[in-house]
Design an enzyme around this catalytic site. Structure first.
Site, PDB file in Angstrom:
ATOM      1  N   GLY A 249      -7.889   2.749 -10.598  1.00  0.00           N
ATOM      2  CA  GLY A 249      -9.193   2.477 -10.007  1.00  0.00           C
ATOM      3  C   GLY A 249     -10.174   1.786 -10.919  1.00  0.00           C
ATOM      4  O   GLY A 249     -11.361   1.657 -10.595  1.00  0.00           O
ATOM      5  N   PRO A 292      -2.893   1.661 -13.363  1.00  0.00           N
ATOM      6  CA  PRO A 292      -3.654   0.434 -13.129  1.00  0.00           C
ATOM      7  C   PRO A 292      -2.879  -0.523 -12.233  1.00  0.00           C
ATOM      8  O   PRO A 292      -1.671  -0.704 -12.394  1.00  0.00           O
ATOM      9  CB  PRO A 292      -3.820  -0.144 -14.533  1.00  0.00           C
ATOM     10  CG  PRO A 292      -2.623   0.366 -15.285  1.00  0.00           C
ATOM     11  CD  PRO A 292      -2.336   1.729 -14.720  1.00  0.00           C
ATOM     12  N   GLY A 293      -3.553  -1.118 -11.289  1.00  0.00           N
ATOM     13  CA  GLY A 293      -2.924  -2.122 -10.427  1.00  0.00           C
ATOM     14  C   GLY A 293      -3.779  -3.367 -10.410  1.00  0.00           C
ATOM     15  O   GLY A 293      -3.458  -4.386 -11.019  1.00  0.00           O
ATOM     16  N   ARG A 294      -4.929  -3.254  -9.729  1.00  0.00           N
ATOM     17  CA  ARG A 294      -5.875  -4.372  -9.667  1.00  0.00           C
ATOM     18  C   ARG A 294      -6.209  -4.905 -11.062  1.00  0.00           C
ATOM     19  O   ARG A 294      -6.224  -6.118 -11.302  1.00  0.00           O
ATOM     20  CB  ARG A 294      -7.155  -3.893  -8.972  1.00  0.00           C
ATOM     21  CG  ARG A 294      -8.202  -4.960  -8.764  1.00  0.00           C
ATOM     22  CD  ARG A 294      -9.565  -4.326  -8.438  1.00  0.00           C
ATOM     23  NE  ARG A 294      -9.471  -3.305  -7.418  1.00  0.00           N
ATOM     24  CZ  ARG A 294      -9.670  -3.524  -6.121  1.00  0.00           C
ATOM     25  NH1 ARG A 294      -9.968  -4.735  -5.690  1.00  0.00           N
ATOM     26  NH2 ARG A 294      -9.585  -2.527  -5.257  1.00  0.00           N
ATOM     27  N   ARG A 331      -9.915  -9.756   2.164  1.00  0.00           N
ATOM     28  CA  ARG A 331     -10.782  -8.773   1.509  1.00  0.00           C
ATOM     29  C   ARG A 331     -12.267  -8.955   1.828  1.00  0.00           C
ATOM     30  O   ARG A 331     -13.017  -7.979   1.879  1.00  0.00           O
ATOM     31  CB  ARG A 331     -10.553  -8.781  -0.008  1.00  0.00           C
ATOM     32  CG  ARG A 331      -9.177  -8.269  -0.414  1.00  0.00           C
ATOM     33  CD  ARG A 331      -9.068  -8.088  -1.926  1.00  0.00           C
ATOM     34  NE  ARG A 331      -9.950  -7.048  -2.415  1.00  0.00           N
ATOM     35  CZ  ARG A 331     -11.075  -7.285  -3.082  1.00  0.00           C
ATOM     36  NH1 ARG A 331     -11.452  -8.515  -3.352  1.00  0.00           N
ATOM     37  NH2 ARG A 331     -11.815  -6.278  -3.503  1.00  0.00           N
ATOM     38  N   TYR A 335     -14.001  -5.757   3.192  1.00  0.00           N
ATOM     39  CA  TYR A 335     -14.874  -5.041   2.257  1.00  0.00           C
ATOM     40  C   TYR A 335     -16.136  -5.801   1.861  1.00  0.00           C
ATOM     41  O   TYR A 335     -16.866  -5.360   0.984  1.00  0.00           O
ATOM     42  CB  TYR A 335     -14.123  -4.730   0.954  1.00  0.00           C
ATOM     43  CG  TYR A 335     -12.783  -4.070   1.092  1.00  0.00           C
ATOM     44  CD1 TYR A 335     -12.632  -2.901   1.819  1.00  0.00           C
ATOM     45  CD2 TYR A 335     -11.662  -4.607   0.474  1.00  0.00           C
ATOM     46  CE1 TYR A 335     -11.400  -2.291   1.934  1.00  0.00           C
ATOM     47  CE2 TYR A 335     -10.417  -3.990   0.583  1.00  0.00           C
ATOM     48  CZ  TYR A 335     -10.299  -2.835   1.312  1.00  0.00           C
ATOM     49  OH  TYR A 335      -9.073  -2.232   1.422  1.00  0.00           O
ATOM     50  N   CYS A 362      -8.469 -18.534  14.236  1.00  0.00           N
ATOM     51  CA  CYS A 362      -9.286 -18.491  15.453  1.00  0.00           C
ATOM     52  C   CYS A 362      -9.986 -17.133  15.508  1.00  0.00           C
ATOM     53  O   CYS A 362      -9.650 -16.253  16.306  1.00  0.00           O
ATOM     54  CB  CYS A 362      -8.407 -18.723  16.682  1.00  0.00           C
ATOM     55  SG  CYS A 362      -9.344 -18.922  18.199  1.00  0.00           S
ATOM     56  N   GLU A 363     -10.934 -16.964  14.625  1.00  0.00           N
ATOM     57  CA  GLU A 363     -11.619 -15.679  14.440  1.00  0.00           C
ATOM     58  C   GLU A 363     -12.942 -15.961  13.740  1.00  0.00           C
ATOM     59  O   GLU A 363     -12.968 -16.529  12.645  1.00  0.00           O
ATOM     60  CB  GLU A 363     -10.759 -14.755  13.576  1.00  0.00           C
ATOM     61  CG  GLU A 363     -11.242 -13.351  13.449  1.00  0.00           C
ATOM     62  CD  GLU A 363     -10.944 -12.526  14.692  1.00  0.00           C
ATOM     63  OE1 GLU A 363     -11.799 -11.702  15.039  1.00  0.00           O
ATOM     64  OE2 GLU A 363      -9.871 -12.710  15.286  1.00  0.00           O
ATOM     65  N   TYR A 391      -4.260  -7.698  -4.275  1.00  0.00           N
ATOM     66  CA  TYR A 391      -4.634  -7.440  -2.883  1.00  0.00           C
ATOM     67  C   TYR A 391      -4.920  -8.708  -2.078  1.00  0.00           C
ATOM     68  O   TYR A 391      -5.730  -8.694  -1.167  1.00  0.00           O
ATOM     69  CB  TYR A 391      -5.827  -6.484  -2.813  1.00  0.00           C
ATOM     70  CG  TYR A 391      -5.539  -5.161  -3.448  1.00  0.00           C
ATOM     71  CD1 TYR A 391      -4.649  -4.275  -2.849  1.00  0.00           C
ATOM     72  CD2 TYR A 391      -6.101  -4.812  -4.669  1.00  0.00           C
ATOM     73  CE1 TYR A 391      -4.351  -3.061  -3.451  1.00  0.00           C
ATOM     74  CE2 TYR A 391      -5.805  -3.599  -5.274  1.00  0.00           C
ATOM     75  CZ  TYR A 391      -4.925  -2.728  -4.658  1.00  0.00           C
ATOM     76  OH  TYR A 391      -4.620  -1.530  -5.259  1.00  0.00           O
TER      77      TYR A 391
END
Length: 432
Positions: A249, A292-294, A331, A335, A362-363, A391
Site C-alpha cells: 500500500g 509492494p505492487g504499485r 483508473r 478513482y 462510446c462512453e 493497474y
C-alpha cells in the site's frame, strides 16, 4: 520535471524512457502502447530487498503483489531478483508457473477463493495460502485432507485501521470484505478453529490496510496491533507464529503535487515499531513479509497514444481524443486518478493550454485526465501518460470490442516486445 527517473527529454525534444525515444517506439510498435523500464523495476525491487536485510537481518521476504501487473516477463525479472509473489487467482498462479516462477515462493490471497482455485494451488504446491474467512478455513482443511497435504497458512486479519486513501482501496477497517476482524473476536475464533484443523498448519498472520498511502503512522500502528495479536494468541493457545505479513500500500507519486515518502523510510520506521512491540511483549521477532505492487512497477511505466482529434468548445473546454482510453486505463473513471501527461514529440515545449484527454470508447465517462496542461496539440501527435506501470494493463478490458495494447520492456536502451497486441481474431476466439 518528471515523476520517474527513467524519463528524460532527448536532443530531438522527445520524451525518452530508459534511453529510448518514445516517439520512435510508438512508430515501431504502434499505439496504444504500454512501455516499461526494466532498470526501474529492478531498482525498486532492490530497495525493498535490501531493506529486509537492513532492518530485519534478512529474516523475511519481499512479495510482489501480482495484481499490479501480471505477465510472464515480470515474473522472470522478479525470480532473478530473488523475490516472492502475492497471487490472488488461478490465472496469476498459472502465469507465474508458466514463467518458471517457483511455487514455493507464492502466497495465495483472496476473499472468495473457489474450490477449483484452491485445488489448483494445492496440486501445484503453492507455498502459503492466506485464509480470509472461516468458511475458507474449513474448506481448505477438507481439500488438503483429500490431497494428502499439510498446508501452511496465514490468517488475514483486519487490524481496525482506516488509512487516509480512497474509500474503494481501504481494507484494514472492520467494514471491509477482506479478512477476519479483531474487534468482534472473529480473528481469535479463526485461530481456535485453525488449531483444530488436522490438515492445516497456522504459521503466520497477515494484514493490509489499503493502497496509495502516503503516511507512515498507519503502517507502524498496524504492525504494533499485529504483534500484540500474535503475543495474545501465543499466550492463550500456544500457537507458534513464525511469519508476520504486513501487506503493501506504499504511496506512489503520480503528479508533482504528491509528496511520496521514500520506501526505505517506510521500512525503517515500521521495523522500529515491530521490534519495540516484540520486545515489550517478550516475543521473538517473526519473519517479516511485505507486499509492494504499485510501488514496484508504477513509475517504471508509461502509456503512449496517438492523438486523433482536437475538439475545442469555446468557453467550455478542449477535448484531445486519443486512440485508447478506459479500456487500457480505467483508473480515472474509477478513482478520479491523477496523471502527468506529456506530448511526447514536443516534450520540451511550454504547456500553454488546459485540455481534457478523452478516450475513443462510446462512453461519456471515458476520460483519462481532465484539465491537464500540455503544449498546443494536433492530430498525429504522440501523447504519453506517465506512471502507468501499475493497474493499467492488469485492469484493461475489451469494452467496445477494443483489443488490448501491446507492451514493450526497455533494458539498457534496448526495447523488446513482452506482450503482443491483441487482434480482432483474439476478440472472437472464445465465441461459439
Amino acid at each position: 520535471m518528471f515523476t520517474s527517473e527513467c524519463l528524460s527529454v532527448n536532443q530531438k525534444g522527445h520524451l525518452a524512457i530508459g534511453g529510448c525515444d518514445s516517439v520512435e517506439l510508438a512508430e515501431q510498435y504502434g499505439t496504444p502502447l504500454y512501455v516499461m523500464d526494466e532498470g526501474t523495476i529492478r531498482k525498486n525491487a532492490a530497495v525493498y530487498r535490501e531493506s529486509i536485510k537492513k532492518y530485519y537481518g534478512g529474516n523475511g521476504m519481499v512479495l510482489y503483489a501480482s495484481k499490479a501487473l501480471s505477465c510472464k516477463e515480470i515474473y522472470r525479472i522478479l525470480r532473478q531478483e530473488g523475490l516472492g509473489i502475492d497471487v490472488v487467482s488461478e490465472g496469476e498462479i498459472y502465469t507465474a508457473l508458466a514463467a518458471g516462477f517457483p511455487a514455493s515462493k507464492m502466497y495465495f490471497h483472496g476473499n472468495n477463493k473457489t474450490p477449483t482455485e484452491l485445488k489448483f494451488a494445492l496440486e501445484n504446491h503453492v507455498g502459503r495460502i492466506v485464509v480470509d474467512n472461516l468458511t475458507e478455513l474449513l474448506l481448505l482443511d477438507r481439500l488438503s485432507g483429500q490431497a494428502g497435504a499439510a498446508t501452511e497458512i496465514l490468517l488475514r486479519i483486519k487490524p481496525g485501521i482506516s488509512a487516509h486513501t480512497h474509500s474503494f482501496i481501504r481494507t484494514g477497517q472492520i467494514d471491509s470484505k477482506f479478512g477476519l476482524a479483531l474487534e468482534n473476536g472473529e480473528a481469535e475464533e479463526a485461530v481456535k478453529q485453525a488449531a483444530g484443523c488436522r490438515h492445516l498448519r497456522l504459521i503466520g498472520v497477515h494484514c493490509h490496510i489499503g493502497s496509495q498511502i502516503f503516511e507512515i503512522a498507519p503502517f507502524a500502528l498496524a504492525a504494533e496491533v499485529m504483534v500484540n495479536f500474535i503475543a495474545d494468541i501465543t499466550e492463550k493457545y500456544g500457537v507458534q507464529i513464525r511469519e508476520l505479513d504486513l501487506g503493501g500500500g506504499f504511496g506512489v507519486r503520480y503528479v508533482a503535487a504528491q509528496k511520496a515518502v521514500a520506501y526505505d523510510a517506510y521500512m525503517r520506521e515500521v521495523s522500529q515499531a515491530v521490534r519495540a512491540a516484540c520486545e515489550k511483549r517478550h516475543l521473538p521477532l517473526p519473519a517479516v513479509l511485505i507486499e509492494p505492487g504499485r510501488s514496484m512497477v508504477a513509475d517504471a511505466g508509461i502509456t503512449l497514444y496517438t492523438v486523433g482529434t482536437v475538439k475545442k468548445i469555446p468557453g467550455i473546454r478542449t477535448y484531445v481524443a486519443v486512440d485508447g482510453g478506459m479500456t487500457d486505463n480505467p483508473r480515472h473513471a474509477l478513482y478520479d486518478a491523477q496523471y502527468e501527461v506529456v506530448v511526447a514529440n514536443r516534450a520540451a515545449s511550454d504547456r500553454t493550454q488546459a485540455v481534457t484527454i478523452a478516450g475513443k470508447c462510446c462512453e461519456s465517462g471515458d476520460i483519462i485526465q481532465e484539465d491537464v496542461r500540455i503544449p498546443e496539440t494536433e492530430p498525429g501527435d504522440t501523447l504519453a501518460v506517465l506512471t502507468t506501470g501499475a493497474y493499467n494493463y492488469s485492469m484493461a478490458s475489451n469494452y467496445n470490442r477494443i483489443p488490448r495494447p501491446a507492451m514493450v520492456m526497455i533494458r539498457k536502451g534496448s526495447p523488446r516486445l513482452i506482450v503482443r497486441r491483441e487482434t480482432d481474431e483474439d476478440l472472437v476466439r472464445n465465441d461459439l
